[in-house]
Design a protein around this motif. Structure first.
Motif, PDB file in Angstrom:
ATOM      1  N   CYS A   6       0.827  -1.213   0.000  1.00  0.00           N
ATOM      2  CA  CYS A   6       0.000   0.000   0.000  1.00  0.00           C
ATOM      3  C   CYS A   6       0.855   1.254   0.000  1.00  0.00           C
ATOM      4  O   CYS A   6       0.439   2.296  -0.465  1.00  0.00           O
ATOM      5  N   PHE A  11      -1.083   3.143  -2.848  1.00  0.00           N
ATOM      6  CA  PHE A  11      -1.049   4.462  -2.223  1.00  0.00           C
ATOM      7  C   PHE A  11      -0.716   5.535  -3.249  1.00  0.00           C
ATOM      8  O   PHE A  11      -1.335   6.599  -3.283  1.00  0.00           O
ATOM      9  N   LEU A  14      -3.770   6.034  -5.603  1.00  0.00           N
ATOM     10  CA  LEU A  14      -4.872   6.722  -4.938  1.00  0.00           C
ATOM     11  C   LEU A  14      -4.504   8.171  -4.635  1.00  0.00           C
ATOM     12  O   LEU A  14      -5.344   9.067  -4.715  1.00  0.00           O
ATOM     13  N   GLU A  48     -11.324  14.068   2.236  1.00  0.00           N
ATOM     14  CA  GLU A  48     -10.533  12.849   2.090  1.00  0.00           C
ATOM     15  C   GLU A  48      -9.039  13.181   2.040  1.00  0.00           C
ATOM     16  O   GLU A  48      -8.213  12.492   2.635  1.00  0.00           O
ATOM     17  N   VAL A  53     -11.452  10.658   6.302  1.00  0.00           N
ATOM     18  CA  VAL A  53     -12.014   9.744   5.314  1.00  0.00           C
ATOM     19  C   VAL A  53     -13.413   9.276   5.715  1.00  0.00           C
ATOM     20  O   VAL A  53     -14.309   9.163   4.866  1.00  0.00           O
ATOM     21  N   HIS A  79     -14.001   4.005  -3.941  1.00  0.00           N
ATOM     22  CA  HIS A  79     -12.678   4.361  -3.426  1.00  0.00           C
ATOM     23  C   HIS A  79     -12.712   4.703  -1.936  1.00  0.00           C
ATOM     24  O   HIS A  79     -11.888   4.219  -1.151  1.00  0.00           O
ATOM     25  N   THR A  82     -13.153   1.622   0.219  1.00  0.00           N
ATOM     26  CA  THR A  82     -11.945   0.796   0.339  1.00  0.00           C
ATOM     27  C   THR A  82     -10.996   1.367   1.388  1.00  0.00           C
ATOM     28  O   THR A  82     -10.215   0.629   1.990  1.00  0.00           O
ATOM     29  N   ARG A  83     -11.080   2.663   1.624  1.00  0.00           N
ATOM     30  CA  ARG A  83     -10.228   3.269   2.656  1.00  0.00           C
ATOM     31  C   ARG A  83     -10.844   3.150   4.043  1.00  0.00           C
ATOM     32  O   ARG A  83     -10.133   2.952   5.028  1.00  0.00           O
ATOM     33  N   GLN A 111      -9.260  -0.940  -7.665  1.00  0.00           N
ATOM     34  CA  GLN A 111      -9.709  -0.926  -6.265  1.00  0.00           C
ATOM     35  C   GLN A 111      -9.914  -2.347  -5.752  1.00  0.00           C
ATOM     36  O   GLN A 111      -9.538  -2.679  -4.613  1.00  0.00           O
ATOM     37  N   THR A 114      -6.670  -3.872  -5.042  1.00  0.00           N
ATOM     38  CA  THR A 114      -6.161  -3.345  -3.779  1.00  0.00           C
ATOM     39  C   THR A 114      -6.732  -4.125  -2.604  1.00  0.00           C
ATOM     40  O   THR A 114      -5.999  -4.539  -1.689  1.00  0.00           O
TER      41      THR A 114
END
Length: 346
Positions: A6, A11, A14, A48, A53, A79, A82-83, A111, A114
């Protein structure tokens, strides 16, 4: 797991999305959002970016319900989830729904890859990336930087050939050089020729192969173990023609104090794949201690050429030059060392 990964491909991608340097959408939406909702979307992106987030995801929900046909909105909702909640099945379901609803867009598949990598599911991630590649190939307008993103993702599944192919389409941005270097090193350290008929490793199985070989090497570093033997048995069964098997045999013999069998195995590795850098190094090291000095120099010179950052090879080669009075060769080597490492040789 995904901490190191990541910090790299996901990372970086994103982060570029947040800074509008990477597209979440391969085509422009059919109709822009009304000004008020566009401002809401910009505010969510700002939240974000500030690290808030969870708040951003909460504020995204009403927009996502209001614009089910807008990919920018739906892609951002995927997105954010996913965070916020990468382990929840609902997150995967949402991103899969976005991927299916917008069949030309690669981003939701990134995504999903990920999410898979965060769970250590490399084969699942690889499958999602192949789906993304198919979409990108179907769209002649796919930007080169998206191919660079794909190459970086393929790197994390150890899919060397697919990473190389994606890099070829990525142009010459700041990542392509390091990606090409990684691919060369992966092939050399794992004795993996480009030609599949020679390597005995199908392209779609390169990741499995490389991860298994690395597991065995890590286990050997810790000493003999049943785990290493079980993994090696699996590797022999699945990839019986792979040159790395000779390298691993060589390492095992060397660590067990059996220099004769170690040399024989490493010579088999080099015969199977001349760029097998670890086999060259072990042969150089073993013959430096007891063996023809010319052979030691030959193998160590090859290591320095194949893997210029291998400091121990440089040092052993310098010792060999000193031992036989090769003053000019030593002087040249020391000059190259200074250029490579920006410091004086020891």
């Amino acid at each position: 797991m995904c901490i190191r990964w990541c910090d790299r491909a996901a990372f970086e991608w994103l982060a570029k999305v947040r800074e509008s340097k990477a597209p979440l959408v391969a085509r422009q939406p059919q109709a822009p959002l009304p000004p008020e909702d566009r401002r809401r979307l910009d505010a969510i992106l700002a939240l974000e970016k500030e690290g808030r987030v969870e708040v951003a995801a909460q504020q995204m929900e009403p927009l996502a319900r209001r614009y089910p046909e807008d990919f920018l909105v739906q892609g951002l909702a995927c997105h954010l989830d996913t965070r916020v909640a990468p382990k929840l099945p609902a997150t995967r379901e949402k991103c899969e729904a976005v991927a299916e609803k917008f069949p030309s867009e690669p981003a939701p598949l990134f995504q999903l890859a990920t999410l898979a990598l965060q769970q250590g599911q490399h084969l699942e991630a690889q499958g999602q990336l192949m789906r993304a590649r198919q979409r990108m190939e179907a769209n002649p307008g796919t930007p080169p930087e998206v191919w660079g993103d794909l190459a970086a993702f393929f790197q994390q599944t150890s899919s060397v050939t697919w990473a190389e192919q994606a890099t070829q389409k990525a142009g010459n941005d700041s990542r392509t050089g390091p990606l090409r270097t990684w691919a060369r090193q992966a092939r050399r350290w794992k004795a993996l020729p480009v030609d599949v008929s020679v390597s005995g490793v199908a392209v779609e199985r390169e990741g499995e192969f490389i991860r298994a070989a690395k597991d065995i090497e890590d286990s050997l570093d810790k000493g003999p173990s049943t785990k290493a033997q079980a993994r090696l048995t699996w590797l022999r069964r699945e990839f019986p023609r792979a040159a790395v098997l000779h390298v691993l045999d060589c390492e095992s013999h060397m660590r067990a104090g059996r220099p004769g069998p170690a040399k024989a195995a490493c010579r088999q590795a080099v015969a199977a794949h001349e760029e097998a850098v670890q086999a060259h190094f072990i042969l150089g090291w073993l013959t430096s201690a007891s063996g023809p000095r010319e052979e030691a120099r030959t193998h160590l010179e090859r290591v320095v050429a194949l893997e210029p950052l291998h400091r121990q090879a440089w040092q052993l080669l310098a010792e060999q030059y000193r031992a036989v009075g090769m003053a000019e060769a030593l002087k040249t080597l020391q000059g190259r060392y200074r250029e490579q490492f920006a410091q004086e040789p020891r």
